[in-house]
Design a protein around this motif. Structure first.
Motif, PDB file in Angstrom:
ATOM      1  N   LEU A   1      82.774  80.323  24.444  1.00  0.00           N
ATOM      2  CA  LEU A   1      82.062  81.330  23.650  1.00  0.00           C
ATOM      3  C   LEU A   1      80.664  81.550  24.206  1.00  0.00           C
ATOM      4  CD1 LEU A   1      81.568  83.062  21.024  1.00  0.00           C
ATOM      5  CD2 LEU A   1      80.839  80.917  19.932  1.00  0.00           C
ATOM      6  N   LEU A   2      80.312  82.803  24.415  1.00  0.00           N
ATOM      7  CA  LEU A   2      78.922  83.191  24.621  1.00  0.00           C
ATOM      8  C   LEU A   2      78.403  83.613  23.257  1.00  0.00           C
ATOM      9  CD1 LEU A   2      76.308  84.097  25.914  1.00  0.00           C
ATOM     10  CD2 LEU A   2      77.476  86.104  26.801  1.00  0.00           C
ATOM     11  N   LEU A   3      77.537  82.807  22.675  1.00  0.00           N
ATOM     12  CA  LEU A   3      77.081  83.027  21.308  1.00  0.00           C
ATOM     13  C   LEU A   3      75.860  83.941  21.314  1.00  0.00           C
ATOM     14  CD1 LEU A   3      77.370  82.319  18.308  1.00  0.00           C
ATOM     15  CD2 LEU A   3      75.853  80.364  18.699  1.00  0.00           C
ATOM     16  N   ASP A   4      76.059  85.201  20.922  1.00  0.00           N
ATOM     17  CA  ASP A   4      74.961  86.155  20.884  1.00  0.00           C
ATOM     18  C   ASP A   4      74.375  86.178  19.477  1.00  0.00           C
ATOM     19  OD1 ASP A   4      73.437  88.642  20.657  1.00  0.00           O
ATOM     20  OD2 ASP A   4      74.211  89.074  22.658  1.00  0.00           O
ATOM     21  N   VAL A   5      73.191  85.606  19.344  1.00  0.00           N
ATOM     22  CA  VAL A   5      72.554  85.466  18.032  1.00  0.00           C
ATOM     23  C   VAL A   5      72.103  86.820  17.502  1.00  0.00           C
ATOM     24  CG1 VAL A   5      70.639  84.382  16.795  1.00  0.00           C
ATOM     25  CG2 VAL A   5      71.868  83.094  18.544  1.00  0.00           C
ATOM     26  N   ASN A   6      71.597  87.670  18.385  1.00  0.00           N
ATOM     27  CA  ASN A   6      71.177  89.003  17.948  1.00  0.00           C
ATOM     28  C   ASN A   6      72.356  89.805  17.417  1.00  0.00           C
ATOM     29  OD1 ASN A   6      69.198  91.315  17.850  1.00  0.00           O
ATOM     30  ND2 ASN A   6      70.674  92.157  19.293  1.00  0.00           N
ATOM     31  N   ASN A   7      73.514  89.703  18.074  1.00  0.00           N
ATOM     32  CA  ASN A   7      74.676  90.450  17.608  1.00  0.00           C
ATOM     33  C   ASN A   7      75.114  90.010  16.220  1.00  0.00           C
ATOM     34  OD1 ASN A   7      74.675  91.857  19.984  1.00  0.00           O
ATOM     35  ND2 ASN A   7      76.461  90.843  20.861  1.00  0.00           N
TER      36      ASN A   7
ATOM     37  N   LEU B   1      77.399  82.194  11.743  1.00  0.00           N
ATOM     38  CA  LEU B   1      76.847  81.331  12.786  1.00  0.00           C
ATOM     39  C   LEU B   1      77.366  79.907  12.653  1.00  0.00           C
ATOM     40  CD1 LEU B   1      74.753  80.900  15.084  1.00  0.00           C
ATOM     41  CD2 LEU B   1      73.062  80.468  13.305  1.00  0.00           C
ATOM     42  N   LYS B   2      77.341  79.387  11.453  1.00  0.00           N
ATOM     43  CA  LYS B   2      77.758  78.002  11.228  1.00  0.00           C
ATOM     44  C   LYS B   2      79.225  77.789  11.550  1.00  0.00           C
ATOM     45  CE  LYS B   2      77.288  74.316   7.773  1.00  0.00           C
ATOM     46  NZ  LYS B   2      76.840  73.999   6.386  1.00  0.00           N
ATOM     47  N   ALA B   3      80.048  78.839  11.378  1.00  0.00           N
ATOM     48  CA  ALA B   3      81.494  78.721  11.592  1.00  0.00           C
ATOM     49  C   ALA B   3      81.889  78.747  13.063  1.00  0.00           C
ATOM     50  CB  ALA B   3      82.214  79.849  10.857  1.00  0.00           C
ATOM     51  N   MET B   4      80.966  79.097  13.945  1.00  0.00           N
ATOM     52  CA  MET B   4      81.303  79.134  15.367  1.00  0.00           C
ATOM     53  C   MET B   4      81.619  77.727  15.878  1.00  0.00           C
ATOM     54  SD  MET B   4      81.271  82.298  16.433  1.00  0.00           S
ATOM     55  CE  MET B   4      82.171  82.530  14.892  1.00  0.00           C
ATOM     56  N   PRO B   5      82.607  77.607  16.769  1.00  0.00           N
ATOM     57  CA  PRO B   5      83.020  76.277  17.267  1.00  0.00           C
ATOM     58  C   PRO B   5      82.017  75.717  18.273  1.00  0.00           C
ATOM     59  CG  PRO B   5      84.339  77.994  18.278  1.00  0.00           C
ATOM     60  CD  PRO B   5      83.467  78.685  17.270  1.00  0.00           C
ATOM     61  N   THR B   6      81.317  74.688  17.878  1.00  0.00           N
ATOM     62  CA  THR B   6      80.259  74.108  18.709  1.00  0.00           C
ATOM     63  C   THR B   6      80.752  73.743  20.105  1.00  0.00           C
ATOM     64  OG1 THR B   6      79.192  73.213  16.739  1.00  0.00           O
ATOM     65  CG2 THR B   6      78.590  72.225  18.860  1.00  0.00           C
ATOM     66  N   SER B   7      81.930  73.150  20.179  1.00  0.00           N
ATOM     67  CA  SER B   7      82.422  72.647  21.466  1.00  0.00           C
ATOM     68  C   SER B   7      82.725  73.764  22.459  1.00  0.00           C
ATOM     69  CB  SER B   7      83.675  71.799  21.251  1.00  0.00           C
ATOM     70  OG  SER B   7      84.722  72.579  20.702  1.00  0.00           O
ATOM     71  N   ARG B   8      82.862  74.993  21.977  1.00  0.00           N
ATOM     72  CA  ARG B   8      83.195  76.106  22.870  1.00  0.00           C
ATOM     73  C   ARG B   8      81.962  76.883  23.336  1.00  0.00           C
ATOM     74  NH1 ARG B   8      88.636  76.960  23.230  1.00  0.00           N
ATOM     75  NH2 ARG B   8      89.922  76.164  21.523  1.00  0.00           N
ATOM     76  N   ILE B   9      80.777  76.588  22.822  1.00  0.00           N
ATOM     77  CA  ILE B   9      79.590  77.361  23.181  1.00  0.00           C
ATOM     78  C   ILE B   9      79.159  77.027  24.608  1.00  0.00           C
ATOM     79  CG2 ILE B   9      77.169  77.856  22.648  1.00  0.00           C
ATOM     80  CD1 ILE B   9      77.800  77.160  19.723  1.00  0.00           C
ATOM     81  N   ALA B  10      79.255  78.011  25.498  1.00  0.00           N
ATOM     82  CA  ALA B  10      78.819  77.830  26.879  1.00  0.00           C
ATOM     83  C   ALA B  10      77.320  78.057  26.989  1.00  0.00           C
ATOM     84  CB  ALA B  10      79.567  78.786  27.807  1.00  0.00           C
ATOM     85  N   TYR B  11      76.854  79.153  26.427  1.00  0.00           N
ATOM     86  CA  TYR B  11      75.423  79.439  26.340  1.00  0.00           C
ATOM     87  C   TYR B  11      75.221  80.533  25.313  1.00  0.00           C
ATOM     88  CZ  TYR B  11      75.912  83.474  29.664  1.00  0.00           C
ATOM     89  OH  TYR B  11      76.252  84.639  30.304  1.00  0.00           O
ATOM     90  N   GLY B  12      73.966  80.925  25.089  1.00  0.00           N
ATOM     91  CA  GLY B  12      73.672  81.906  24.063  1.00  0.00           C
ATOM     92  C   GLY B  12      72.793  83.032  24.573  1.00  0.00           C
ATOM     93  N   HIS B  13      72.746  84.110  23.800  1.00  0.00           N
ATOM     94  CA  HIS B  13      71.883  85.259  24.057  1.00  0.00           C
ATOM     95  C   HIS B  13      70.967  85.502  22.868  1.00  0.00           C
ATOM     96  CE1 HIS B  13      74.463  87.721  27.175  1.00  0.00           C
ATOM     97  NE2 HIS B  13      73.823  86.719  27.720  1.00  0.00           N
ATOM     98  N   VAL B  14      69.738  85.918  23.146  1.00  0.00           N
ATOM     99  CA  VAL B  14      68.882  86.558  22.149  1.00  0.00           C
ATOM    100  C   VAL B  14      68.365  87.852  22.769  1.00  0.00           C
ATOM    101  CG1 VAL B  14      68.174  84.520  20.837  1.00  0.00           C
ATOM    102  CG2 VAL B  14      66.867  85.200  22.868  1.00  0.00           C
ATOM    103  N   ALA B  15      68.120  88.839  21.934  1.00  0.00           N
ATOM    104  CA  ALA B  15      67.683  90.144  22.436  1.00  0.00           C
ATOM    105  C   ALA B  15      67.036  90.917  21.296  1.00  0.00           C
ATOM    106  CB  ALA B  15      68.877  90.920  22.996  1.00  0.00           C
ATOM    107  N   GLY B  16      66.467  92.049  21.658  1.00  0.00           N
ATOM    108  CA  GLY B  16      65.904  92.952  20.670  1.00  0.00           C
ATOM    109  C   GLY B  16      66.890  94.049  20.305  1.00  0.00           C
ATOM    110  N   HIS B  17      66.611  94.756  19.221  1.00  0.00           N
ATOM    111  CA  HIS B  17      67.461  95.859  18.776  1.00  0.00           C
ATOM    112  C   HIS B  17      66.589  96.975  18.202  1.00  0.00           C
ATOM    113  CE1 HIS B  17      67.170  92.996  15.320  1.00  0.00           C
ATOM    114  NE2 HIS B  17      66.753  94.116  14.736  1.00  0.00           N
TER     115      HIS B  17
END
Length: 279
Positions: free
Chosen positions: A169-175, A191-207
């Motif tokens: 999973l690429l966890l995009d926090v902004n999305n 957010l809490k329900a995402m599988p921790t073991s599958r998180i490869a990295y994350g994104h933050v961005a503006g909207h």
């Protein structure tokens, strides 16, 4: 991704090449590029890119694989990707949980219907991609503005695809934040329900704020306070994971971009200190 490669990354645009080569920042642990924009690049820019990938850690975030489409996967493109990843020592490849092709190629990321049939179809394509590339890939939870033919929630659909495909999973926090406002759900619950073991990295961005209840995922502005707060919550729930700042247009000077990179470091350090205090 090998999480030891670093904690904070920055999306790399072509216009940034010379500056990054001449004045690399110690604040940036890895860079991300869209392979479609670089795979056939030659000349000056191609040489500069090769020099950078020899010196720094890189990941790729794809734009055109079209994982949810009904048209066949582009095998020629996958073969080219595999060679590109090997040539430039790409640490991780991610793609959008969406589609962008039908009778032709579209330049927008369209939402996959949230149905059981779509789960199985998309997961099968992800598994084939992983087999052909001989590596695990990560899929990104995407922003969307309509959900045609919806039979399950975005959360249920995302979790089902990850499980069925056995991918990362690429966890995009902004999305997550954008979708929570646009579709009226609780961002922290998702957010809490995402599988921790599958998180490869994350994104933050503006909207972009179109209306109070309509946010547009643009990657063209500063990260807002609620997204920073949600990133901190992500580290609370899942531990610290590599996190990248996305900025695709309205690019400010590098020193301004690095202020937001520093903000990611600050949140990660605060979480680390808190964990040490608890221990």
């Amino acid at each position: 991704m090998n999480k030891a490669i670093g904690s904070v990354g920055l999306g790399l645009r072509r216009e940034m090449l010379s500056e990054v080569l001449s004045s690399p920042s110690g604040q940036v642990d890895f860079y991300e590029v869209a392979p479609e924009n670089w795979i056939n690049l030659g000349g000056k820019f191609g040489n500069q890119f090769s020099r950078l990938t020899e010196q720094h850690n890189f990941v790729c975030h794809g734009l055109s694989l079209s994982l949810g489409a009904t048209s066949p996967l582009d095998i020629e493109f996958l073969n080219a990707l595999k060679g590109f990843f090997e040539r430039h020592q790409i640490q991780c490849y991610s793609e959008h949980l969406s589609y962008c092709s039908g009778s032709g190629h579209m330049y927008d990321l369209m939402p996959i219907p949230f149905t059981e049939e779509a789960v199985k179809h998309t997961a099968k394509r992800i598994r084939e991609v992983q087999e052909r590339l001989e590596r695990r890939i990560a899929v990104e939870n995407v922003s969307y503005y309509a959900a045609p033919g919806q039979e399950m929630s975005e959360l249920e659909f995302t979790l089902a695809v990850l499980q069925e495909a056995d991918c990362d999973l690429l966890l995009d926090v902004n999305n997550i934040y954008v979708n929570s406002i646009n579709h009226g759900y609780d961002a922290e619950t998702f957010l809490k329900a995402m599988p921790t073991s599958r998180i490869a990295y994350g994104h933050v961005a503006g909207h972009y704020v179109e209306e109070q209840d309509l946010l547009i995922d643009t990657h063209g502005s500063d990260v807002c306070d609620p997204v920073w707060e949600l990133l901190a919550k992500a580290y609370d729930y899942h531990g610290i994971f590599p996190t990248l700042l996305e900025r695709d247009f309205n690019l400010p000077p590098m020193d301004v971009l690095l202020e937001e990179v520093t903000q990611i470091h600050t949140i990660q350090n605060a979480h680390s200190n808190m964990q040490v205090g608890i221990a």
